[in-house]
Design a protein around this motif. Structure first.
Motif, PDB file in Angstrom:
ATOM      1  N   TYR A   1      13.470   0.137   7.644  1.00 30.59           N
ATOM      2  CA  TYR A   1      12.035   0.375   7.513  1.00 30.59           C
ATOM      3  C   TYR A   1      11.317  -0.807   8.147  1.00 30.59           C
ATOM      4  O   TYR A   1      11.744  -1.956   7.999  1.00 30.59           O
ATOM      5  CB  TYR A   1      11.617   0.466   6.052  1.00 30.59           C
ATOM      6  N   VAL A   2      10.209  -0.536   8.820  1.00 31.85           N
ATOM      7  CA  VAL A   2       9.364  -1.593   9.370  1.00 31.85           C
ATOM      8  C   VAL A   2       8.085  -1.628   8.547  1.00 31.85           C
ATOM      9  O   VAL A   2       7.397  -0.613   8.402  1.00 31.85           O
ATOM     10  CB  VAL A   2       9.042  -1.358  10.852  1.00 31.85           C
TER      11      VAL A   2
ATOM     12  N   ILE B   1      14.626  -4.072   5.670  1.00 35.66           N
ATOM     13  CA  ILE B   1      13.170  -4.103   5.646  1.00 35.66           C
ATOM     14  C   ILE B   1      12.749  -5.175   6.645  1.00 35.66           C
ATOM     15  O   ILE B   1      13.020  -6.365   6.435  1.00 35.66           O
ATOM     16  CB  ILE B   1      12.611  -4.457   4.251  1.00 35.66           C
ATOM     17  N   PHE B   2      12.122  -4.762   7.736  1.00 39.63           N
ATOM     18  CA  PHE B   2      11.770  -5.688   8.801  1.00 39.63           C
ATOM     19  C   PHE B   2      10.252  -5.802   8.930  1.00 39.63           C
ATOM     20  O   PHE B   2       9.520  -4.840   8.709  1.00 39.63           O
ATOM     21  CB  PHE B   2      12.361  -5.213  10.124  1.00 39.63           C
ATOM     22  N   GLY B   3       9.819  -6.976   9.321  1.00 38.82           N
ATOM     23  CA  GLY B   3       8.391  -7.176   9.528  1.00 38.82           C
ATOM     24  C   GLY B   3       8.080  -8.648   9.676  1.00 38.82           C
ATOM     25  O   GLY B   3       8.908  -9.507   9.362  1.00 38.82           O
ATOM     26  N   PRO B   4       6.886  -8.977  10.141  1.00 38.93           N
ATOM     27  CA  PRO B   4       6.509 -10.369  10.353  1.00 38.93           C
ATOM     28  C   PRO B   4       6.230 -11.085   9.032  1.00 38.93           C
ATOM     29  O   PRO B   4       6.195 -10.468   7.963  1.00 38.93           O
ATOM     30  CB  PRO B   4       5.233 -10.253  11.196  1.00 38.93           C
TER      31      PRO B   4
ATOM     32  N   TRP C   1       0.827  -1.207   0.000  1.00 39.42           N
ATOM     33  CA  TRP C   1       0.000   0.000   0.000  1.00 39.42           C
ATOM     34  C   TRP C   1       0.863   1.261   0.000  1.00 39.42           C
ATOM     35  O   TRP C   1       1.529   1.564   0.988  1.00 39.42           O
ATOM     36  CB  TRP C   1      -0.902   0.024   1.228  1.00 39.42           C
ATOM     37  N   ASP C   2       0.877   1.976  -1.121  1.00 39.92           N
ATOM     38  CA  ASP C   2       1.460   3.321  -1.193  1.00 39.92           C
ATOM     39  C   ASP C   2       2.837   3.382  -0.523  1.00 39.92           C
ATOM     40  O   ASP C   2       3.116   4.262   0.286  1.00 39.92           O
ATOM     41  CB  ASP C   2       0.505   4.332  -0.546  1.00 39.92           C
TER      42      ASP C   2
ATOM     43  N   ILE D   1       4.533   0.799   5.276  1.00 37.32           N
ATOM     44  CA  ILE D   1       5.671   1.221   6.083  1.00 37.32           C
ATOM     45  C   ILE D   1       5.134   1.964   7.303  1.00 37.32           C
ATOM     46  O   ILE D   1       4.435   2.978   7.167  1.00 37.32           O
ATOM     47  CB  ILE D   1       6.624   2.149   5.289  1.00 37.32           C
ATOM     48  N   ILE D   2       5.452   1.466   8.498  1.00 34.97           N
ATOM     49  CA  ILE D   2       4.958   2.121   9.711  1.00 34.97           C
ATOM     50  C   ILE D   2       6.065   2.843  10.466  1.00 34.97           C
ATOM     51  O   ILE D   2       5.780   3.677  11.325  1.00 34.97           O
ATOM     52  CB  ILE D   2       4.266   1.108  10.652  1.00 34.97           C
TER      53      ILE D   2
END
Length: 235
Positions: free
Chosen positions: A206-207, A32-35, A18-19, A213-214
């Motif tokens: 970036y998370v 780039i981090f995230g679940p 999303w965007d 991206i939050i």
């Protein structure tokens, strides 16, 4: 070097990205981090041309990558190390490495030089040049996959979950090797669930959660972030 602007990606009717906007400067390492399911691999596959963007743009050295075939993107200087390794198990270490340069004109002319570079980072591969890739341990196969990516003589090295499936001691060793690669000045995009180790390698991170991206910050500031501590570091 790499600029992603307002990227949206769908699988059918399901929107996954999303965007999204990120950037990587020359000689910079970005995380780039995230679940699982956050959109990290989809983002990488869109950069490399395996997935089509719904809208937005991706620029590499100010040239758009949108609509280009993957082999043309790779020839521009982007090398991907996929999370599944995708080695040729019946071929030797040396043969797998040389394949990394086989279809890149600039790299094809520097095979021996690039082999020396890979062996300087991963000495174990030099010891096992004639061993079949399929008989190596998981950690050694991961090093071989990264070595093959380096053989393409990339300007930007993309790694998708390099620590996936590795035991903790091998994860630490692997990220030490990534630090060595970073010192050469190569730009790196690292997508990783192991935030603790990943933050030791990158300059900025970036998370991404649910395709958005939050958070964006330096590695030092992300280490101190309460959200990172609670959600990813177990503190």
């Amino acid at each position: 070097m790499l600029e992603i602007e307002n990227l949206n990606v769908k699988y059918g009717k399901i929107q996954v990205i999303w965007d999204l906007s990120i950037n990587i400067q020359n000689q910079e390492a970005i995380g780039i981090f995230g679940p699982n399911g956050a959109g990290k691999t989809t983002l990488i596959n869109t950069i490399i041309g395996l997935v089509k963007a719904e809208s937005g743009n991706i620029y590499f050295e100010k040239n758009s990558l949108i609509g280009l075939e993957t082999h043309k993107i790779v020839r521009k200087g982007i090398s991907l190390v996929p999370q599944e390794r995708e080695l040729f198990p019946s071929m030797t270490v040396e043969e797998n490495l040389k394949l990394g340069a086989a279809y890149i004109p600039e790299a094809k002319n520097k095979i021996e030089e690039n082999l020396d570079f890979v062996f300087s980072i991963f000495p174990i591969l030099k010891e096992r040049t004639k061993q079949k890739a399929g008989t190596m341990s998981g950690g050694q196969q991961r090093m071989l996959a990264i070595g093959r990516g380096l053989m393409a003589n990339p300007k930007l090295l993309i790694l998708d979950e390099p620590s996936l499936g590795l035991q903790p001691s091998l994860v630490i060793e692997l990220f030490q090797k990534l630090k060595e690669i970073k010192k050469t000045g190569m730009s790196i995009l690292l997508a990783e669930q192991n935030v603790k180790q990943g933050l030791k390698v990158i300059d900025r991170g970036y998370v991404i959660e649910n395709g958005r991206i939050i958070m964006e910050d330096t590695s030092d500031n992300l280490v101190d972030s309460e959200h990172i501590k609670k959600s990813y570091l177990g503190v």
